[in-house]
Design an enzyme around this catalytic site. Structure first.
Site, PDB file in Angstrom:
ATOM      1  N   LEU A  74      71.868  -1.244  33.961  1.00 45.63           N
ATOM      2  CA  LEU A  74      71.509  -0.372  32.831  1.00 45.63           C
ATOM      3  C   LEU A  74      72.520  -0.520  31.692  1.00 45.63           C
ATOM      4  O   LEU A  74      72.142  -0.743  30.548  1.00 45.63           O
ATOM      5  CB  LEU A  74      71.460   1.089  33.321  1.00 45.63           C
ATOM      6  CG  LEU A  74      71.111   2.160  32.286  1.00 45.63           C
ATOM      7  CD1 LEU A  74      69.658   2.038  31.833  1.00 45.63           C
ATOM      8  CD2 LEU A  74      71.354   3.568  32.855  1.00 45.63           C
ATOM      9  N   ALA A  83      76.557   0.073  25.218  1.00 48.20           N
ATOM     10  CA  ALA A  83      75.652   1.161  25.624  1.00 48.20           C
ATOM     11  C   ALA A  83      76.016   1.588  27.044  1.00 48.20           C
ATOM     12  O   ALA A  83      75.458   1.081  28.014  1.00 48.20           O
ATOM     13  CB  ALA A  83      74.188   0.703  25.550  1.00 48.20           C
ATOM     14  N   ASP A 117      69.651  10.789  38.776  1.00 47.64           N
ATOM     15  CA  ASP A 117      69.618  12.159  39.336  1.00 47.64           C
ATOM     16  C   ASP A 117      69.807  12.122  40.852  1.00 47.64           C
ATOM     17  O   ASP A 117      70.360  13.054  41.427  1.00 47.64           O
ATOM     18  CB  ASP A 117      68.262  12.827  39.054  1.00 47.64           C
ATOM     19  CG  ASP A 117      68.172  13.389  37.644  1.00 47.64           C
ATOM     20  OD1 ASP A 117      69.216  13.457  36.964  1.00 47.64           O
ATOM     21  OD2 ASP A 117      67.043  13.753  37.234  1.00 47.64           O
ATOM     22  N   GLN A 130     106.423  25.840  53.717  1.00 45.14           N
ATOM     23  CA  GLN A 130     105.289  26.488  53.056  1.00 45.14           C
ATOM     24  C   GLN A 130     104.804  25.710  51.825  1.00 45.14           C
ATOM     25  O   GLN A 130     103.604  25.701  51.521  1.00 45.14           O
ATOM     26  CB  GLN A 130     105.699  27.904  52.647  1.00 45.14           C
ATOM     27  CG  GLN A 130     104.514  28.823  52.487  1.00 45.14           C
ATOM     28  CD  GLN A 130     104.931  30.252  52.230  1.00 45.14           C
ATOM     29  OE1 GLN A 130     105.771  30.526  51.366  1.00 45.14           O
ATOM     30  NE2 GLN A 130     104.377  31.166  52.980  1.00 45.14           N
ATOM     31  N   GLU A 182      78.298   5.777  37.244  1.00 49.90           N
ATOM     32  CA  GLU A 182      77.021   6.521  37.327  1.00 49.90           C
ATOM     33  C   GLU A 182      77.054   7.781  36.463  1.00 49.90           C
ATOM     34  O   GLU A 182      76.520   8.841  36.827  1.00 49.90           O
ATOM     35  CB  GLU A 182      76.635   6.796  38.775  1.00 49.90           C
ATOM     36  CG  GLU A 182      76.329   5.458  39.448  1.00 49.90           C
ATOM     37  CD  GLU A 182      75.575   5.543  40.742  1.00 49.90           C
ATOM     38  OE1 GLU A 182      74.787   6.483  40.913  1.00 49.90           O
ATOM     39  OE2 GLU A 182      75.775   4.646  41.569  1.00 49.90           O
ATOM     40  N   GLU A 199      82.179  13.681  31.877  1.00 48.94           N
ATOM     41  CA  GLU A 199      81.794  14.350  30.626  1.00 48.94           C
ATOM     42  C   GLU A 199      80.263  14.357  30.508  1.00 48.94           C
ATOM     43  O   GLU A 199      79.665  15.349  30.090  1.00 48.94           O
ATOM     44  CB  GLU A 199      82.429  13.628  29.423  1.00 48.94           C
ATOM     45  CG  GLU A 199      83.944  13.792  29.321  1.00 48.94           C
ATOM     46  CD  GLU A 199      84.740  13.066  30.415  1.00 48.94           C
ATOM     47  OE1 GLU A 199      84.265  12.035  30.923  1.00 48.94           O
ATOM     48  OE2 GLU A 199      85.836  13.547  30.770  1.00 48.94           O
TER      49      GLU A 199
HETATM   50  N1  COS Z   1      64.606  12.610  34.570  1.00 47.54           N
HETATM   51  C1  COS Z   1      63.516  12.110  33.947  1.00 47.54           C
HETATM   52  N2  COS Z   1      63.436  11.984  32.607  1.00 47.54           N
HETATM   53  C2  COS Z   1      64.512  12.356  31.887  1.00 47.54           C
HETATM   54  C3  COS Z   1      65.666  12.870  32.465  1.00 47.54           C
HETATM   55  C4  COS Z   1      65.692  13.005  33.874  1.00 47.54           C
HETATM   56  N3  COS Z   1      66.763  13.476  34.494  1.00 47.54           N
HETATM   57  N4  COS Z   1      66.572  13.137  31.508  1.00 47.54           N
HETATM   58  C5  COS Z   1      65.990  12.819  30.336  1.00 47.54           C
HETATM   59  N5  COS Z   1      64.746  12.346  30.586  1.00 47.54           N
HETATM   60  C6  COS Z   1      63.774  11.916  29.591  1.00 47.54           C
HETATM   61  C7  COS Z   1      63.536  13.065  28.616  1.00 47.54           C
HETATM   62  O1  COS Z   1      62.509  13.900  29.083  1.00 47.54           O
HETATM   63  C8  COS Z   1      63.162  12.337  27.372  1.00 47.54           C
HETATM   64  O2  COS Z   1      61.781  11.998  27.393  1.00 47.54           O
HETATM   65  P1  COS Z   1      60.784  12.437  26.204  1.00 47.54           P
HETATM   66  O3  COS Z   1      61.309  11.750  24.973  1.00 47.54           O
HETATM   67  O4  COS Z   1      59.472  11.952  26.692  1.00 47.54           O
HETATM   68  O5  COS Z   1      60.883  13.934  26.095  1.00 47.54           O
HETATM   69  C9  COS Z   1      63.938  11.046  27.454  1.00 47.54           C
HETATM   70  O6  COS Z   1      64.306  10.877  28.803  1.00 47.54           O
HETATM   71  C10 COS Z   1      65.159  11.038  26.575  1.00 47.54           C
HETATM   72  O7  COS Z   1      65.900  12.200  26.868  1.00 47.54           O
HETATM   73  P2  COS Z   1      67.125  12.606  25.967  1.00 47.54           P
HETATM   74  O8  COS Z   1      66.742  12.519  24.521  1.00 47.54           O
HETATM   75  O9  COS Z   1      67.636  13.898  26.500  1.00 47.54           O
HETATM   76  O10 COS Z   1      68.152  11.449  26.307  1.00 47.54           O
HETATM   77  P3  COS Z   1      69.543  11.117  25.682  1.00 47.54           P
HETATM   78  O11 COS Z   1      69.510   9.770  25.085  1.00 47.54           O
HETATM   79  O12 COS Z   1      70.014  12.248  24.792  1.00 47.54           O
HETATM   80  O13 COS Z   1      70.486  10.980  26.964  1.00 47.54           O
HETATM   81  C11 COS Z   1      71.872  11.572  28.806  1.00 47.54           C
HETATM   82  C12 COS Z   1      70.675  11.909  27.905  1.00 47.54           C
HETATM   83  C13 COS Z   1      73.209  11.712  28.118  1.00 47.54           C
HETATM   84  C14 COS Z   1      71.773  12.560  29.942  1.00 47.54           C
HETATM   85  C15 COS Z   1      71.720  10.108  29.328  1.00 47.54           C
HETATM   86  O14 COS Z   1      71.915   9.198  28.286  1.00 47.54           O
HETATM   87  C16 COS Z   1      72.680   9.766  30.444  1.00 47.54           C
HETATM   88  O15 COS Z   1      72.468  10.152  31.585  1.00 47.54           O
HETATM   89  N6  COS Z   1      73.733   9.012  30.117  1.00 47.54           N
HETATM   90  C17 COS Z   1      74.633   8.503  31.133  1.00 47.54           C
HETATM   91  C18 COS Z   1      74.134   7.217  31.659  1.00 47.54           C
HETATM   92  C19 COS Z   1      74.885   6.785  32.868  1.00 47.54           C
HETATM   93  O16 COS Z   1      74.996   7.508  33.834  1.00 47.54           O
HETATM   94  N7  COS Z   1      75.415   5.583  32.804  1.00 47.54           N
HETATM   95  C20 COS Z   1      76.172   5.074  33.898  1.00 47.54           C
HETATM   96  C21 COS Z   1      75.844   3.676  34.144  1.00 47.54           C
HETATM   97  S1  COS Z   1      74.452   3.445  35.089  1.00 47.54           S
HETATM   98  S2  COS Z   1      75.226   3.139  36.857  1.00 47.54           S
END
Ligand code: COS
Length: 390
Positions: A130, A135, A246, A285, A370, A374
Site C-alpha cells: 500500500l 504516501a 482494521d 522496592q 500498519e 498518531e
Molecule cells: N473501512 C472501510 N472503509 C473505510 C474505512 C474503514 N475502516 N475508513 C475509511 N473508509 C472509507 C470511507 O468510508 C471513505 O469512503 P467514501 O468516500 O465512500 O465515504 C473512504 O474510505 C475515504 O475515507 P477518508 O476520507 O476518511 O480517508 P482519509 O484519506 O481521510 O484517510 C485514514 C483516513 C487516515 C484513517 C487512512 O488514510 C489511514 O488509515 N492511514 C494510515 C494508513 C496505514 O496504516 N498505513 C500503513 C502502511 S500499510 S501496512
C-alpha cells in the site's frame, strides 16, 4: 454517544490447548534461534517450516480453504506466544494475515480457490503493498497507476516499506485506476505474482529491529495483470485497504503484547537471580514497583486486544476503533515495558548477550507500521466524533 458493548471474550479450551502447544514449540525451537535471527538479519526458513508443520499459517483461513477456521482471537494468541521469544518470527504470522486479508474479504471465488489453500499450508508467502515513498500515513495520495489495455491492466509505479518483499510469492498491490475520482472511488487492488515481467524488488532496508523480516521497496514497469487478478470492485481498493487494516492491526497489537510479556518475564527472572547489596534485586522496592507496573500494563493491554479480536470474530461495527485502540495501547506498552526491562538489567540490558535490548529495538516498529500511533489516535477520535454527531 458511542455505544459500549458489554460482551468481552471467551477463550475456548481448545484455544488454550493450542496456546500451550505453541508455547512449548516456541520455548524449544524458536527461543534458541531468536538471537541469531536478529544478529544475522536472516529470514528464518527453518522457523517458517516449523510453523507450517504446526498449522500456524492456516490460522487466518476458513476450513473450506484448508484453514483452521478458528478466527482472529486464536490468531492473536498464536502471534503473542511467538513474539514473547522472537518478534521477527511472529511477524511471519502477522503478515500472513495482512497479505491474505484483501483476498479473503473481497477476492472472487475463483481467486480464493486458486490462492488461499496454498497460503493456508504456508507454501505461498503473501505481502501487502500500500505505502509509497510519498504516501505513508496518507495512502490516498498514492501515485502507482494501473491503466486498462484490452481486458488486462498495465501497472507502473513503486511501493515502499513492504514487509516480506522478495520472500513473498504473491503481492496485493493498490494502484490508482481513475485519477479523476476521489481516492475512495479511484484506487483498485490487484494480486501480483512474483514472476511477472517488469516487477522488481529493491534493496533490503537496514533496520533498527525485526531484522529477521526483510523490508524493501517494489517497482513496476509496464507490469501486465490479467483481469482475474483484480481484487474486489474496480475503484474500491481504498476501502478494502482500510477494512484490511482494521483487522490486521490486531496482529501487530499481538506482536507488541508478546514482546512486552517476554520482556516482563525476562526482567522478573533476572531480578530474582541478580544479587546486589547481599540480596536479589527483586527484594528492593524500587525494582518491585517497576516490575509491578510492567506486568499491570501488559495485562491491561491483553484484555483490550482480546476484546478487540473477539469483536472482529463477531463482526461488530466498532471493530475499527477497537483494533486501533488495541494497536495503540499494546505497542506503547511494549515500548515502555522493554525500556524498563533494559533498566532492570542495567548494563546487562544494554548488551546483545541478553535479549531485552533486542526486544526494545523490536518494540519500536509496532508504534509505526500498519499505521503510526498518531494515525490510530485519529481513527479512534474520528469514531468518537462520528458517533457523537449521530
Ligand atoms: N473501512 C472501510 N472503509 C473505510 C474505512 C474503514 N475502516 N475508513 C475509511 N473508509 C472509507 C470511507 O468510508 C471513505 O469512503 P467514501 O468516500 O465512500 O465515504 C473512504 O474510505 C475515504 O475515507 P477518508 O476520507 O476518511 O480517508 P482519509 O484519506 O481521510 O484517510 C485514514 C483516513 C487516515 C484513517 C487512512 O488514510 C489511514 O488509515 N492511514 C494510515 C494508513 C496505514 O496504516 N498505513 C500503513 C502502511 S500499510 S501496512
Amino acid at each position: 454517544m458511542s455505544t459500549i458493548s458489554a460482551a468481552a471474550y471467551e477463550i475456548p479450551t481448545e484455544f488454550e490447548d493450542f496456546r500451550a502447544t505453541i508455547a512449548q514449540m516456541v520455548r524449544e525451537r524458536v527461543a534458541p534461534r531468536a538471537h541469531a535471527i536478529d544478529a544475522d538479519a536472516e529470514y528464518a526458513w527453518d522457523i517458517r517450516e516449523l510453523f507450517a508443520a504446526h498449522d500456524l499459517f492456516a490460522l487466518p483461513f476458513d476450513e473450506s480453504y484448508g484453514g483452521t477456521g478458528t478466527g482472529h482471537l486464536m490468531q492473536v494468541i498464536a502471534i503473542e506466544e511467538v513474539a514473547k521469544a522472537c518478534a521477527a518470527s511472529a511477524l511471519m504470522l502477522a503478515v500472513h494475515d495482512l497479505g491474505s486479508l484483501p483476498i479473503r474479504l473481497e477476492g472472487s471465488q475463483e481467486m480464493k480457490k486458486r490462492v488461499l489453500p496454498r497460503l493456508a499450508t504456508g507454501e505461498w508467502v503473501p505481502a501487502f503493498a500500500l505505502s509509497e515513498p510519498e504516501a505513508g500515513s496518507d495512502p490516498g495520495a498514492m501515485k502507482t497507476r494501473a491503466v486498462k489495455d484490452g481486458s488486462d491492466w498495465i501497472l507502473n509505479g513503486s511501493k515502499n516499506w513492504i514487509s516480506q518483499a522478495g520472500i513473498a510469492d504473491v503481492y496485493v498491490v493498490f494502484a490508482v485506476t481513475d485519477p479523476q475520482q476521489r481516492h475512495s472511488r479511484g484506487i483498485t487492488a490487484f494480486l501480483l505474482e512474483r514472476d511477472r515481467t517488469g516487477f522488481t524488488i529493491g534493496k533490503p532496508e537496514h533496520k533498527l529491529g525485526i531484522k529477521g523480516s526483510p523490508t524493501a521497496g517494489l517497482s513496476f514497469e509496464d507490469v501486465r495483470i490479467p483481469p482475474q487478478d483484480l481484487i474486489g470492485k474496480e475503484g474500491r481498493g481504498f476501502g478494502l485497504a482500510m477494512a484490511t487494516l482494521d483487522r490486521s492491526r490486531l496482529g501487530i497489537a499481538a506482536q507488541a503484547l508478546g514482546i512486552a510479556q517476554g520482556a516482563v518475564d525476562y526482567a522478573v527472572g533476572y531480578a530474582c537471580e541478580r544479587r546486589q547489596f547481599g540480596r536479589p534485586i527483586a527484594e528492593f522496592q524500587g525494582i518491585q514497583f517497576k516490575l509491578a507496573d510492567m506486568e499491570t500494563r501488559t495485562a491491561a493491554a491483553r484484555e483490550l486486544l482480546y476484546k478487540a479480536a473477539a469483536k472482529a470474530d463477531r463482526g461488530e461495527a466498532d471493530l475499527g476503533k477497537y483494533s486501533a485502540m488495541a494497536k495503540l495501547f499494546c505497542s506503547d506498552t511494549a515500548m515502555d515495558v522493554t525500556v524498563d526491562a533494559v533498566q532492570v538489567l542495567g548494563g546487562y540490558g544494554y548488551v546483545t548477550d541478553y535479549p531485552v535490548e533486542r526486544m526494545m529495538r523490536d518494540a519500536k516498529i509496532t508504534q509505526i507500521y500498519e499505521g503510526t500511533n498518531e494515525i490510530q489516535r485519529l481513527v479512534v477520535a474520528r469514531a468518537l466524533v462520528t458517533a457523537g454527531t449521530r
